[in-house]
Design a protein around this motif. Structure first.
Motif, short mmCIF file in Angstrom:
data_model
loop_
_atom_site.label_atom_id
_atom_site.label_comp_id
_atom_site.label_asym_id
_atom_site.label_seq_id
_atom_site.Cartn_x
_atom_site.Cartn_y
_atom_site.Cartn_z
N UNK A 127 0.83 -1.20 0.00
CA UNK A 127 0.00 0.00 0.00
C UNK A 127 0.86 1.26 0.00
N UNK A 128 1.92 1.27 0.81
CA UNK A 128 2.82 2.43 0.85
C UNK A 128 3.53 2.61 -0.49
N UNK A 129 3.93 1.51 -1.12
CA UNK A 129 4.61 1.57 -2.41
C UNK A 129 3.68 2.11 -3.49
N UNK A 130 2.45 1.63 -3.52
CA UNK A 130 1.47 2.10 -4.49
C UNK A 130 1.22 3.60 -4.29
N UNK A 131 1.02 4.00 -3.05
CA UNK A 131 0.77 5.41 -2.75
C UNK A 131 1.95 6.28 -3.22
N UNK A 132 3.16 5.83 -2.93
CA UNK A 132 4.35 6.60 -3.33
C UNK A 132 4.47 6.69 -4.85
N UNK A 133 4.29 5.58 -5.55
CA UNK A 133 4.43 5.57 -7.00
C UNK A 133 3.38 6.45 -7.67
N UNK A 134 2.16 6.39 -7.20
CA UNK A 134 1.10 7.22 -7.79
C UNK A 134 1.35 8.70 -7.50
N UNK A 135 1.73 9.02 -6.26
CA UNK A 135 1.95 10.44 -5.94
C UNK A 135 3.15 11.00 -6.68
N UNK A 136 4.18 10.22 -6.90
CA UNK A 136 5.35 10.70 -7.66
C UNK A 136 4.97 10.95 -9.11
N UNK A 137 4.07 10.15 -9.65
CA UNK A 137 3.69 10.25 -11.06
C UNK A 137 2.67 11.35 -11.31
N UNK A 138 1.93 11.75 -10.29
CA UNK A 138 0.88 12.74 -10.47
C UNK A 138 1.37 14.14 -10.14
N UNK A 139 2.61 14.43 -10.45
CA UNK A 139 3.16 15.76 -10.23
C UNK A 139 2.49 16.77 -11.14
N UNK A 140 2.81 18.04 -10.99
CA UNK A 140 2.18 19.08 -11.79
C UNK A 140 2.35 18.84 -13.28
N UNK A 141 1.23 18.79 -13.98
CA UNK A 141 1.25 18.70 -15.43
C UNK A 141 1.57 17.33 -16.01
N UNK A 142 1.79 16.34 -15.17
CA UNK A 142 2.14 15.02 -15.68
C UNK A 142 0.89 14.20 -15.92
N UNK A 143 0.78 13.65 -17.10
CA UNK A 143 -0.37 12.83 -17.46
C UNK A 143 0.08 11.41 -17.72
N UNK A 144 -0.88 10.49 -17.70
CA UNK A 144 -0.58 9.07 -17.89
C UNK A 144 0.15 8.82 -19.21
N UNK A 145 -0.13 9.59 -20.23
CA UNK A 145 0.45 9.31 -21.52
C UNK A 145 1.83 9.94 -21.73
N UNK A 146 2.38 10.56 -20.67
CA UNK A 146 3.70 11.16 -20.79
C UNK A 146 4.74 10.28 -20.14
N UNK A 147 5.92 10.32 -20.68
CA UNK A 147 7.02 9.58 -20.09
C UNK A 147 7.48 10.32 -18.85
N UNK A 148 7.52 9.62 -17.70
CA UNK A 148 7.98 10.29 -16.50
C UNK A 148 9.47 10.63 -16.61
N UNK A 149 9.93 11.68 -15.88
CA UNK A 149 11.33 12.07 -15.97
C UNK A 149 12.27 11.01 -15.43
#
Length: 149
Positions: A127-149
């Motif tokens: 649960x902590x890992x899922x929460x961390x991964x989702x919150x890191x990916x949902x930064x400002x302006x980041x969408x599912x279809x973009x490559x994360x940095x």
């Protein structure tokens, strides 16, 4: 007249796990943590779901996270990840495995997987890992279809 703001939806997790009891336990755990879980039996169902997302021209919302077993007969979690990325779907991925060797872990890292959990998985860690991964990916302006940095 403007349309009302859309209600925020809980983060959507696509879960592919072939063990029926583990799939049910993971689904319940993540749902209780506030996630919308789409539980799928195997990599083929996961692949089909991904192909029906809006990113691929389909009607379904793309996931906020993929949670999949690394190895299984047929399509593995890594096979589906390759297909999803080829289609333009980029979201965090958490891989679960009971028998992951170094080559599998390295292949997952090359595909951008940052979270690899060994089975039996500690549900609090998951649960902590899922929460961390989702919150890191949902930064400002980041969408599912973009490559994360």
């Amino acid at each position: 007249m403007s349309s009302p703001p859309s209600e925020p939806h809980p983060p959507r997790i696509l879960l592919a796990e072939d063990d029926t009891e583990l799939r049910a336990l993971l689904t319940l755990t993540l749902a209780r943590a506030g996630y919308a879980v789409v539980a799928l039996e195997d990599g083929f169902e996961l692949s089909d779901y991904v192909s029906l997302t809006r990113v691929c021209g389909g009607p379904l919302q793309p996931p906020d996270l993929l949670l999949s077993d690394a190895r299984r007969p047929g399509l593995t979690g890594l096979d589906v990840l390759l297909q999803a990325q080829a289609a333009g779907l980029f979201c965090p991925v958490v891989i679960l495995s009971a028998f992951a060797d170094d080559a599998t872990r390295e292949a997952a890292r090359r595909l951008g997987v940052r979270a690899f959990l060994d089975k039996p998985v500690d549900l609090k860690v998951l649960t902590a890992t899922v929460r961390r991964e989702i919150s890191m990916h949902q930064g400002p302006g980041l969408r599912t279809s973009e490559v994360p940095p």
